[in-house]
Design a protein around this motif. Structure first.
Motif, PDB file in Angstrom:
ATOM      1  N   THR A  68       0.836  -1.202   0.000  1.00 42.00           N
ATOM      2  CA  THR A  68       0.000   0.000   0.000  1.00 42.00           C
ATOM      3  C   THR A  68       0.866   1.244   0.000  1.00 42.00           C
ATOM      4  N   LEU A  69       1.979   1.216   0.762  1.00 40.06           N
ATOM      5  CA  LEU A  69       2.881   2.368   0.801  1.00 40.06           C
ATOM      6  C   LEU A  69       3.458   2.650  -0.587  1.00 40.06           C
ATOM      7  N   VAL A  70       3.736   1.591  -1.337  1.00 39.25           N
ATOM      8  CA  VAL A  70       4.269   1.760  -2.689  1.00 39.25           C
ATOM      9  C   VAL A  70       3.231   2.420  -3.593  1.00 39.25           C
ATOM     10  N   THR A  71       1.970   2.008  -3.465  1.00 40.12           N
ATOM     11  CA  THR A  71       0.930   2.608  -4.314  1.00 40.12           C
ATOM     12  C   THR A  71       0.720   4.079  -3.956  1.00 40.12           C
ATOM     13  N   LEU A  72       0.901   4.431  -2.684  1.00 39.26           N
ATOM     14  CA  LEU A  72       0.837   5.845  -2.312  1.00 39.26           C
ATOM     15  C   LEU A  72       2.010   6.612  -2.913  1.00 39.26           C
ATOM     16  N   LEU A  73       3.187   5.998  -2.869  1.00 39.24           N
ATOM     17  CA  LEU A  73       4.372   6.624  -3.443  1.00 39.24           C
ATOM     18  C   LEU A  73       4.197   6.874  -4.938  1.00 39.24           C
ATOM     19  N   ALA A  74       3.593   5.920  -5.653  1.00 44.68           N
ATOM     20  CA  ALA A  74       3.395   6.049  -7.096  1.00 44.68           C
ATOM     21  C   ALA A  74       2.147   6.858  -7.433  1.00 44.68           C
ATOM     22  N   ARG A  75       1.497   7.372  -6.429  1.00 44.23           N
ATOM     23  CA  ARG A  75       0.253   8.151  -6.541  1.00 44.23           C
ATOM     24  C   ARG A  75      -0.849   7.365  -7.252  1.00 44.23           C
ATOM     25  N   LEU A  76      -0.904   6.082  -6.951  1.00 42.20           N
ATOM     26  CA  LEU A  76      -2.022   5.267  -7.385  1.00 42.20           C
ATOM     27  C   LEU A  76      -3.151   5.342  -6.361  1.00 42.20           C
ATOM     28  N   ARG A  77      -2.821   5.812  -5.172  1.00 40.53           N
ATOM     29  CA  ARG A  77      -3.811   6.090  -4.144  1.00 40.53           C
ATOM     30  C   ARG A  77      -3.456   7.430  -3.511  1.00 40.53           C
ATOM     31  N   GLU A  78      -4.459   8.050  -2.880  1.00 41.06           N
ATOM     32  CA  GLU A  78      -4.240   9.327  -2.212  1.00 41.06           C
ATOM     33  C   GLU A  78      -4.366   9.137  -0.698  1.00 41.06           C
ATOM     34  N   PRO A  79      -3.460   9.720   0.085  1.00 39.11           N
ATOM     35  CA  PRO A  79      -3.584   9.632   1.549  1.00 39.11           C
ATOM     36  C   PRO A  79      -4.893  10.269   2.012  1.00 39.11           C
TER      37      PRO A  79
ATOM     38  N   ALA B 194      16.352   3.125 -17.441  1.00 36.00           N
ATOM     39  CA  ALA B 194      17.288   3.519 -18.494  1.00 36.00           C
ATOM     40  C   ALA B 194      16.737   4.665 -19.336  1.00 36.00           C
ATOM     41  N   ARG B 195      15.401   4.768 -19.389  1.00 39.68           N
ATOM     42  CA  ARG B 195      14.767   5.795 -20.209  1.00 39.68           C
ATOM     43  C   ARG B 195      14.327   7.008 -19.399  1.00 39.68           C
ATOM     44  N   GLY B 196      14.790   7.110 -18.131  1.00 38.30           N
ATOM     45  CA  GLY B 196      14.578   8.362 -17.412  1.00 38.30           C
ATOM     46  C   GLY B 196      13.922   8.275 -16.055  1.00 38.30           C
ATOM     47  N   ALA B 197      13.370   7.137 -15.676  1.00 32.21           N
ATOM     48  CA  ALA B 197      12.754   7.030 -14.345  1.00 32.21           C
ATOM     49  C   ALA B 197      13.835   7.145 -13.267  1.00 32.21           C
ATOM     50  N   ARG B 198      13.495   7.801 -12.153  1.00 29.81           N
ATOM     51  CA  ARG B 198      14.497   8.069 -11.114  1.00 29.81           C
ATOM     52  C   ARG B 198      14.195   7.336  -9.813  1.00 29.81           C
ATOM     53  N   VAL B 199      13.018   6.703  -9.720  1.00 29.67           N
ATOM     54  CA  VAL B 199      12.649   5.952  -8.520  1.00 29.67           C
ATOM     55  C   VAL B 199      12.375   4.513  -8.945  1.00 29.67           C
ATOM     56  N   LEU B 200      13.044   3.564  -8.320  1.00 23.80           N
ATOM     57  CA  LEU B 200      12.867   2.144  -8.635  1.00 23.80           C
ATOM     58  C   LEU B 200      12.227   1.452  -7.434  1.00 23.80           C
ATOM     59  N   VAL B 201      11.093   0.788  -7.673  1.00 24.46           N
ATOM     60  CA  VAL B 201      10.388   0.074  -6.620  1.00 24.46           C
ATOM     61  C   VAL B 201      10.384  -1.408  -6.962  1.00 24.46           C
ATOM     62  N   LEU B 202      10.881  -2.218  -6.038  1.00 27.93           N
ATOM     63  CA  LEU B 202      10.957  -3.666  -6.258  1.00 27.93           C
ATOM     64  C   LEU B 202      10.139  -4.349  -5.171  1.00 27.93           C
ATOM     65  N   ASP B 203       8.975  -4.858  -5.528  1.00 29.60           N
ATOM     66  CA  ASP B 203       8.074  -5.516  -4.574  1.00 29.60           C
ATOM     67  C   ASP B 203       8.199  -7.022  -4.765  1.00 29.60           C
ATOM     68  N   GLU B 204       8.909  -7.683  -3.862  1.00 24.86           N
ATOM     69  CA  GLU B 204       9.191  -9.125  -3.950  1.00 24.86           C
ATOM     70  C   GLU B 204       9.757  -9.483  -5.331  1.00 24.86           C
ATOM     71  N   PRO B 205      10.909  -8.910  -5.700  1.00 19.38           N
ATOM     72  CA  PRO B 205      11.425  -9.069  -7.066  1.00 19.38           C
ATOM     73  C   PRO B 205      11.986 -10.458  -7.369  1.00 19.38           C
ATOM     74  N   THR B 206      12.203 -11.301  -6.344  1.00 14.71           N
ATOM     75  CA  THR B 206      12.784 -12.626  -6.599  1.00 14.71           C
ATOM     76  C   THR B 206      11.843 -13.748  -6.173  1.00 14.71           C
ATOM     77  N   ALA B 207      10.581 -13.438  -5.957  1.00 14.92           N
ATOM     78  CA  ALA B 207       9.652 -14.432  -5.396  1.00 14.92           C
ATOM     79  C   ALA B 207       9.536 -15.670  -6.276  1.00 14.92           C
ATOM     80  N   GLN B 208       9.674 -15.532  -7.598  1.00 12.16           N
ATOM     81  CA  GLN B 208       9.488 -16.669  -8.496  1.00 12.16           C
ATOM     82  C   GLN B 208      10.784 -17.102  -9.191  1.00 12.16           C
ATOM     83  N   LEU B 209      11.919 -16.612  -8.680  1.00 13.44           N
ATOM     84  CA  LEU B 209      13.197 -16.999  -9.270  1.00 13.44           C
ATOM     85  C   LEU B 209      13.757 -18.231  -8.570  1.00 13.44           C
ATOM     86  N   ASP B 210      14.522 -19.028  -9.319  1.00 15.56           N
ATOM     87  CA  ASP B 210      15.173 -20.176  -8.687  1.00 15.56           C
ATOM     88  C   ASP B 210      16.381 -19.679  -7.876  1.00 15.56           C
ATOM     89  N   ILE B 211      17.032 -20.598  -7.176  1.00 18.50           N
ATOM     90  CA  ILE B 211      18.086 -20.222  -6.228  1.00 18.50           C
ATOM     91  C   ILE B 211      19.241 -19.512  -6.923  1.00 18.50           C
TER      92      ILE B 211
END
Length: 637
Positions: free
Chosen positions: A410-421, A534-551
Motif C-alpha cells: 500500500t505504501l508503494v501505491t501511495l508513493l506512485a500516486r495510485l492512491r491518495e492519503p 534507463a529511459r529516465g525514471a528516477r525511482v525504482l520500486v521492487l516488490d518481492e522481485p525474486t519471489a518466483q526466481l530459482d536459487i
C-alpha cells in the motif's frame, strides 16, 4: 425587473422540461450517435421517413387499385379506368418493392450503427476509466457495476444497438400516425379515436417495460457474480484448479443461483405486465370493434366504395404501430436502461481526472521523498497507517519489511500516486506530491509489482512499456537499452531463444505465441522496470522481485543488487533478508507506523523485531548447513 408568479412558474416548467429532455436515454443515444457520425445520423433519418411512408403508400395505392378493378374489367385496360388501375398498380408495386428493400437496408445500417456506436462508447468508457491517475475507482463496486452495465457485458441487449432500434421504433410510430391520418380522411373521428386510444395506452405500457429494464439494471451485482462464476468454467487461469478440485458442477450451480436471484424481480414485474396487458387489450378490442363496425355499417348502406374499403381496412391494424408494444420495445428498453450509466460513469470519473494537473515532476526527486503524518484506510476497513513518517533520501535504497498485511505494498501505491492519503501528505523535494502532475510523476517511478501483469504482447513490448507510442507501434524503442535491461534482469538468453526472439508473443493462445514460466515472467517484469530506469525514471520500486526466481537466479540478483540500484532512489520490499540487508536503510512497518529504521548492522545491534526476524530466518540456513554436510559425508563414506 421582477417576474410575476405565473412567469416564474412558466420558467420552472421550461427548465423541468429541459432537464427531462437532457436526461432522456433516447436523446442521449441520438446525441452520442450525432457526435460519433453525423452522416450516419442523417442516413438513419432518411430510413425513418422511408420506414414510415412506404408501407402506407403501398397499401393506399394497392387499395385504390382494387377499387379500379370493376371499372377496368367493364371498360377494358385501354380505357381511362384501365389506365387508372395500371397507374395505381405501378405506384403500389414500386412502393411495395422499395418497402421490401427496408429489411436489407436496415441490416446494413444496423451493423454500421452498432459498430460505430460500440467503438465510440467503448472508447469513451476506456478513456473515462483510464482518466484517473489512481486505481481506487477500479476497486469501487459501484463503478464496476456501472461499467458492466454501460458496456452491455451482462445482457444480450447491447446499448450500442439502441440507435437502430430507435430508428425502427420511430419509423413504426410515423407509419402508425400516417395510418391514423388516412383513416381521418374517411371519418375524422375514426382517425382521432385510434390516435388518442393508442397514445393513452402506450405510456403506461412503456413505463412497465422501462421499470422491468431498470430492475434488470439494478440486478447488476448479482448478474456480475453469475457471469464471473460462468467465466471460471472456461477461462484458462482457473482451468487447473477447476478440474483438480472437481468444481465444474458447483460453479455452474452458483452461476444459476446468482442469475435466478438477479432476474426474479424482473420476471415478477413481467407477470404484472401480462395482467395489465390483458386489461389494456380490452380497450384495444373496443377500438377495433368500433372502427371496423363503422366501416361495415357504411359499406352496408353503400356509402363507401370498394376502393375506400380496400384502403381503410389495412389502415386499422397499421394504426397499432403508433402506440402498440412489441418484443422490439422490450429489447429497446433493455438497451436504453444502460445508457444513463455511461454518462454517469464518465461524469463520476471526470471529476477524479480533474485533479491530475500540476507542475512537471521531471528530474525529481533530487533531494528526498517524505511521508509526513500520512494516514490511509481502504473503504470500510480499519486504518492501514496513522501518522506514518518516513524519509527516502534521493539516490539511496530503502528496504521495507514487516508482517503480511502491514501495508508495505500500500505504501508503494501511495508513493506512485495510485492512491491518495486520507490524511497527511507526501512531499518530493519539499513540494506536495498533489501539486505535481500525476502522470509526469508516474513517469519517474519504475515498479516491479508483486502481482505484475503478464501481457499477451511481444517480448519487446512487454519490456518497453515506457516507450510504447500512442499508435501502439513502438517507434521509439531504444534497442540498446532494451538489450541492457534484459541482460541486467537475466532475461536476455531465454528471450533470444524464443521462436521469434523479441517479436515472440508471450501467450500460448495466440498464433506463434509461447508460454513463459513464472521465473521467466519475473525476469520480464524486472527488465520492464530497468528499461524504464534507463529511459529516465528516477525511482525504482521492487516488490518481492525474486519471489518466483530459482536459487541461482536469486543469488545472481543479490550479487547485482548494488549495481542495479546505484544512484537510484530505490524501495525494495522482500521477505528475503539476503536482499534486504544490502539496502542502505531498512524500515520495519508495524501497526501503521515505522517501528524501526536504520542500517542492517544498526538494527541487529538494537535487538528489536528486525533482529528477531533476521535471526529466525538465518537459523534455517544454520541448521541446514550441518545436515547437508553430514549427508554429504555419509555419501562419500
Amino acid at each position: 425587473m421582477r417576474l410575476s408568479r405565473a412567469g416564474r412558474l412558466a420558467i420552472d416548467r421550461r427548465l423541468a422540461i429541459d432537464r427531462r429532455l437532457a436526461s432522456s436515454p433516447r436523446l442521449r443515444v441520438l446525441r452520442v450517435l450525432w457526435d460519433t457520425s453525423p452522416w450516419l445520423t442523417l442516413e438513419m433519418a432518411l430510413f425513418i421517413l422511408a420506414d414510415g411512408f412506404l408501407p402506407i403508400v403501398s397499401l393506399v395505392a394497392l387499395g385504390r387499385a382494387v377499387g379500379r378493378i370493376p371499372a377496368a374489367v367493364t371498360h377494358g385496360l385501354g380505357s381511362a379506368s384501365g389506365h387508372s388501375l395500371l397507374a395505381a398498380l405501378a405506384v403500389g408495386t414500386v412502393a411495395y418493392a422499395l418497402s421490401l428493400l427496408r429489411s436489407p437496408v436496415e441490416g446494413l445500417l444496423s451493423a454500421h450503427a452498432s459498430a460505430v456506436m460500440a467503438t465510440g462508447m467503448q472508447r469513451r468508457l476506456a478513456q473515462a476509466v483510464c482518466g484517473p491517475a489512481g486505481i481506487e475507482h477500479l476497486e469501487d463496486s459501484a463503478v464496476l457495476d456501472q461499467l458492466a452495465s454501460a458496456s452491455g457485458e451482462l445482457s444480450t441487449s447491447r446499448p450500442a444497438d439502441a440507435p437502430m432500434a430507435l430508428a425502427s421504433a420511430f419509423g413504426d410510430r410515423l407509419s402508425g400516425f400516417i395510418a391514423c391520418v388516412v383513416l381521418a380522411s374517411f371519418r375524422w373521428y375514426i382517425g382521432l379515436l385510434f390516435f388518442l386510444g393508442w397514445s393513452l395506452l402506450r405510456p403506461p405500457l412503456r413505463r412497465l417495460l422501462a421499470e422491468r429494464a431498470t430492475l434488470v439494471r439494478r440486478a447488476t451485482p448479482e448478474l456480475r457474480h453469475s457471469w464471473y462464476y460462468l467465466g471460471c468454467s472456461y477461462r484458462p487461469a482457473f482451468a487447473k484448479e477447476m478440474r483438480v478440485f472437481g468444481l465444474g458442477s458447483w460453479i455452474l450451480d452458483r452461476h444459476r443461483a446468482k442469475w435466478l436471484t438477479g432476474m426474479e424481480p424482473s420476471w415478477r414485474q413481467m407477470r404484472r405486465f401480462s395482467d395489465r396487458a390483458l386489461l389494456f387489450g380490452t380497450g384495444v378490442a373496443a377500438m377495433y370493434v368500433t372502427g371496423a363496425g363503422i366501416l361495415a355499417v357504411t359499406a352496408w348502406h353503400h356509402d363507401i366504395g370498394l376502393g375506400t374499403i380496400a384502403v381503410m381496412l389495412p389502415m386499422l391494424p397499421s394504426t397499432m404501430q403508433v402506440g402498440g408494444v412489441s418484443a422490439a420495445d422490450v429489447t429497446l428498453e433493455a438497451m436504453l436502461a444502460s445508457v444513463p450509466d455511461l454518462d454517469e460513469l464518465i461524469s463520476r470519473l471526470s471529476g477524479a481526472t480533474a485533479g491530475t494537473g500540476g507542475d512537471s515532476a521531471a528530474g525529481k526527486p533530487a533531494r528526498s521523498i517524505r511521508f509526513e503524518s500520512v494516514g490511509y484506510r481502504y473503504p470500510g476497513g480499519p486504518p492501514v497507517y496513522e501518522d506514518l513518517d518516513l524519509d527516502l533520501t534521493a539516490g539511496q535504497s530503502l528496504a521495507l519489511v514487516g508482517a503480511n498485511g502491514a501495508g508495505k505494498t500500500t505504501l508503494v501505491t501511495l508513493l506512485a500516486r495510485l492512491r491518495e492519503p486520507v490524511s497527511g501528505r507526501i512531499t518530493v523535494d519539499g513540494t506536495d506530491l498533489r501539486e505535481l502532475d500525476a502522470r509526469s510523476w508516474q513517469r519517474q517511478v519504475a515498479v516491479v509489482n508483486q502481482d505484475f501483469g503478464r501481457y499477451p504482447l511481444s517480448a519487446r513490448e512487454n519490456v518497453a512499456f515506457r516507450d510504447l507510442s500512442a499508435d501502439g507501434l513502438g517507434a521509439g524503442f531504444d534497442e540498446a537499452a532494451l538489450e541492457r535491461a534484459a541482460d541486467q534482469a537475466g532475461a536476455i538468453d531465454f528471450v533470444r531463444a524464443l521462436p521469434h526472439g523479441w517479436d515472440t508473443i508471450c501467450a500460448p493462445g495466440y498464433h506463434g505465441g509461447t508460454d513463459l514460466s513464472g521465473g521467466q515472467w519475473q525476469r520480464i517484469a524486472l527488465a520492464r522496470a530497468l528499461y524504464a530506469v534507463a529511459r529516465g525514471a528516477r525511482v525504482l520500486v521492487l516488490d518481492e522481485p525474486t519471489a518466483q526466481l530459482d536459487i541461482r537466479a536469486e543469488a545472481a540478483f543479490y550479487n547485482r543488487f548494488l549495481e542495479l540500484t546505484s544512484g537510484l532512489t530505490t524501495v525494495i520490499i522482500s521477505h528475503r533478508f539476503a536482499t534486504v540487508r544490502r539496502a542502505d536503510r531498512i524500515a520495519v512497518l508495524d501497526q501503521g507506523r515505522i517501528a524501526e529504521l536504520g542500517s542492517h548492522d544498526d538494527l541487529l545491534a538494537a535487538g528489536g523485531s528486525y533482529a528477531a526476524m533476521f535471526t529466525m530466518q538465518a537459523a534455517r540456513f544454520v541448521r541446514a548447513a550441518p545436515e547437508s554436510a553430514h549427508g554429504k559425508g555419509r555419501a562419500d563414506g
